[in-house]
Design an enzyme around this catalytic site. Structure first.
Site, PDB file in Angstrom:
ATOM      1  N   ASP A   1       0.849  -1.192   0.000  1.00 55.84           N
ATOM      2  CA  ASP A   1       0.000   0.000   0.000  1.00 55.84           C
ATOM      3  C   ASP A   1       0.885   1.243   0.000  1.00 55.84           C
ATOM      4  O   ASP A   1       1.886   1.314   0.724  1.00 55.84           O
ATOM      5  CB  ASP A   1      -0.925  -0.013   1.225  1.00 55.84           C
ATOM      6  CG  ASP A   1      -2.088   0.957   1.090  1.00 55.84           C
ATOM      7  OD1 ASP A   1      -3.231   0.497   0.976  1.00 55.84           O
ATOM      8  OD2 ASP A   1      -1.842   2.188   1.104  1.00 55.84           O
TER       9      ASP A   1
ATOM     10  N   HIS B   1     -10.286  -5.330  -3.323  1.00 51.79           N
ATOM     11  CA  HIS B   1      -8.930  -5.580  -2.816  1.00 51.79           C
ATOM     12  C   HIS B   1      -9.001  -6.010  -1.367  1.00 51.79           C
ATOM     13  O   HIS B   1      -9.877  -5.589  -0.620  1.00 51.79           O
ATOM     14  CB  HIS B   1      -8.037  -4.349  -2.969  1.00 51.79           C
ATOM     15  CG  HIS B   1      -8.656  -3.081  -2.470  1.00 51.79           C
ATOM     16  ND1 HIS B   1      -9.635  -2.410  -3.168  1.00 51.79           N
ATOM     17  CD2 HIS B   1      -8.452  -2.379  -1.322  1.00 51.79           C
ATOM     18  CE1 HIS B   1      -9.998  -1.335  -2.478  1.00 51.79           C
ATOM     19  NE2 HIS B   1      -9.304  -1.297  -1.344  1.00 51.79           N
TER      20      HIS B   1
ATOM     21  N   HIS C   1      -6.932  -6.041   2.132  1.00 54.19           N
ATOM     22  CA  HIS C   1      -5.805  -5.481   2.884  1.00 54.19           C
ATOM     23  C   HIS C   1      -5.238  -6.562   3.807  1.00 54.19           C
ATOM     24  O   HIS C   1      -5.997  -7.245   4.502  1.00 54.19           O
ATOM     25  CB  HIS C   1      -6.271  -4.333   3.782  1.00 54.19           C
ATOM     26  CG  HIS C   1      -6.830  -3.133   3.070  1.00 54.19           C
ATOM     27  ND1 HIS C   1      -6.108  -1.979   2.875  1.00 54.19           N
ATOM     28  CD2 HIS C   1      -8.057  -2.904   2.532  1.00 54.19           C
ATOM     29  CE1 HIS C   1      -6.882  -1.079   2.256  1.00 54.19           C
ATOM     30  NE2 HIS C   1      -8.062  -1.624   2.038  1.00 54.19           N
TER      31      HIS C   1
ATOM     32  N   SER D   1     -12.246   3.280  -1.007  1.00 58.76           N
ATOM     33  CA  SER D   1     -11.885   4.460  -1.799  1.00 58.76           C
ATOM     34  C   SER D   1     -11.491   4.113  -3.232  1.00 58.76           C
ATOM     35  O   SER D   1     -11.435   4.995  -4.088  1.00 58.76           O
ATOM     36  CB  SER D   1     -10.741   5.228  -1.121  1.00 58.76           C
ATOM     37  OG  SER D   1      -9.583   4.427  -1.035  1.00 58.76           O
ATOM     38  N   VAL D   2     -11.200   2.852  -3.497  1.00 62.05           N
ATOM     39  CA  VAL D   2     -10.856   2.418  -4.857  1.00 62.05           C
ATOM     40  C   VAL D   2     -11.870   1.363  -5.281  1.00 62.05           C
ATOM     41  O   VAL D   2     -12.020   0.332  -4.608  1.00 62.05           O
ATOM     42  CB  VAL D   2      -9.423   1.844  -4.926  1.00 62.05           C
ATOM     43  CG1 VAL D   2      -9.119   1.342  -6.336  1.00 62.05           C
ATOM     44  CG2 VAL D   2      -8.388   2.885  -4.499  1.00 62.05           C
TER      45      VAL D   2
ATOM     46  N   ASN E   1     -12.724  -3.407   2.742  1.00 62.86           N
ATOM     47  CA  ASN E   1     -13.643  -2.282   2.879  1.00 62.86           C
ATOM     48  C   ASN E   1     -14.649  -2.335   1.730  1.00 62.86           C
ATOM     49  O   ASN E   1     -14.267  -2.579   0.583  1.00 62.86           O
ATOM     50  CB  ASN E   1     -12.879  -0.959   2.844  1.00 62.86           C
ATOM     51  CG  ASN E   1     -11.949  -0.806   4.035  1.00 62.86           C
ATOM     52  OD1 ASN E   1     -12.264  -1.253   5.131  1.00 62.86           O
ATOM     53  ND2 ASN E   1     -10.793  -0.186   3.826  1.00 62.86           N
TER      54      ASN E   1
HETATM   55  P1  AMP Z   1      -9.702   1.247   0.324  1.00 65.16           P
HETATM   56  O1  AMP Z   1      -9.740   2.553   1.071  1.00 65.16           O
HETATM   57  O2  AMP Z   1     -10.122   0.059   1.141  1.00 65.16           O
HETATM   58  O3  AMP Z   1     -10.424   1.345  -0.996  1.00 65.16           O
HETATM   59  O4  AMP Z   1      -8.180   0.987   0.020  1.00 65.16           O
HETATM   60  C1  AMP Z   1      -7.504   1.580  -1.042  1.00 65.16           C
HETATM   61  C2  AMP Z   1      -6.059   1.561  -0.682  1.00 65.16           C
HETATM   62  O5  AMP Z   1      -5.312   1.813  -1.867  1.00 65.16           O
HETATM   63  C3  AMP Z   1      -5.648   2.635   0.335  1.00 65.16           C
HETATM   64  O6  AMP Z   1      -5.121   2.011   1.494  1.00 65.16           O
HETATM   65  C4  AMP Z   1      -4.619   3.450  -0.416  1.00 65.16           C
HETATM   66  O7  AMP Z   1      -3.561   3.886   0.414  1.00 65.16           O
HETATM   67  C5  AMP Z   1      -4.152   2.483  -1.483  1.00 65.16           C
HETATM   68  N1  AMP Z   1      -3.581   3.100  -2.674  1.00 65.16           N
HETATM   69  C6  AMP Z   1      -4.061   4.151  -3.351  1.00 65.16           C
HETATM   70  N2  AMP Z   1      -3.273   4.428  -4.412  1.00 65.16           N
HETATM   71  C7  AMP Z   1      -2.278   3.506  -4.387  1.00 65.16           C
HETATM   72  C8  AMP Z   1      -1.147   3.256  -5.210  1.00 65.16           C
HETATM   73  N3  AMP Z   1      -0.869   4.011  -6.291  1.00 65.16           N
HETATM   74  N4  AMP Z   1      -0.328   2.220  -4.889  1.00 65.16           N
HETATM   75  C9  AMP Z   1      -0.586   1.464  -3.809  1.00 65.16           C
HETATM   76  N5  AMP Z   1      -1.643   1.635  -2.989  1.00 65.16           N
HETATM   77  C10 AMP Z   1      -2.480   2.649  -3.270  1.00 65.16           C
END
Ligand code: AMP
Length: 110
Positions: A29, A96, A98, A91-92, A83
């Protein structure tokens, strides 16, 4: 429009990748919430756990999460988090898992 994680998987956006197979990849991450913070991401751009999730894919991601914990030597324990949606803090929009470890983690989460 490809998701952020599709762009990482394709190599368009660099990442610190630590594992890959035919189904998923794992990379660190970019904003770690623990000393070890790895994301296990399916190559297929499933949006979230709410999506039409294939049981074999879901199981594979968990098996790889455990593999990553072993590879990262999280022998004292670790946490696996997915999440989902706005209230879940996703947020993405690309499913995924974690894998967090390397310190004692609080419970319940905020
Ligand atoms: P979520 O909030 O559960 O959707 O997790 C998304 C995760 O992606 C967060 O912990 C971010 O820090 C991580 N993230 C966002 N951009 C990148 C990136 N370019 N490379 C690696 N992790 C990322």
């Amino acid at each position: 429009m490809p998701t952020l994680f599709e762009r990482i998987i394709s190599g368009e956006i660099p990442s610190d990748q630590i594992y890959q197979d035919e189904v998923c990849v794992a990379f660190r991450d970019i904003d770690p919430k623990a000393p070890t913070h790895v994301l296990v991401v399916p190559r297929k751009p499933v949006r979230s756990l709410d999506d039409d999730l294939d049981a074999a894919l879901a199981g594979h991601l968990l098996v790889v999460a455990n593999k990553m914990a072993q590879q990262e030597q999280l022998s004292n324990g670790y946490r696996v988090v997915i999440n989902c949606g706005e209230d879940g803090g996703q947020s993405v929009d690309h499913l995924h898992v974690h894998v967090l470890g390397g310190r004692a983690l609080d419970w319940p989460p905020g």
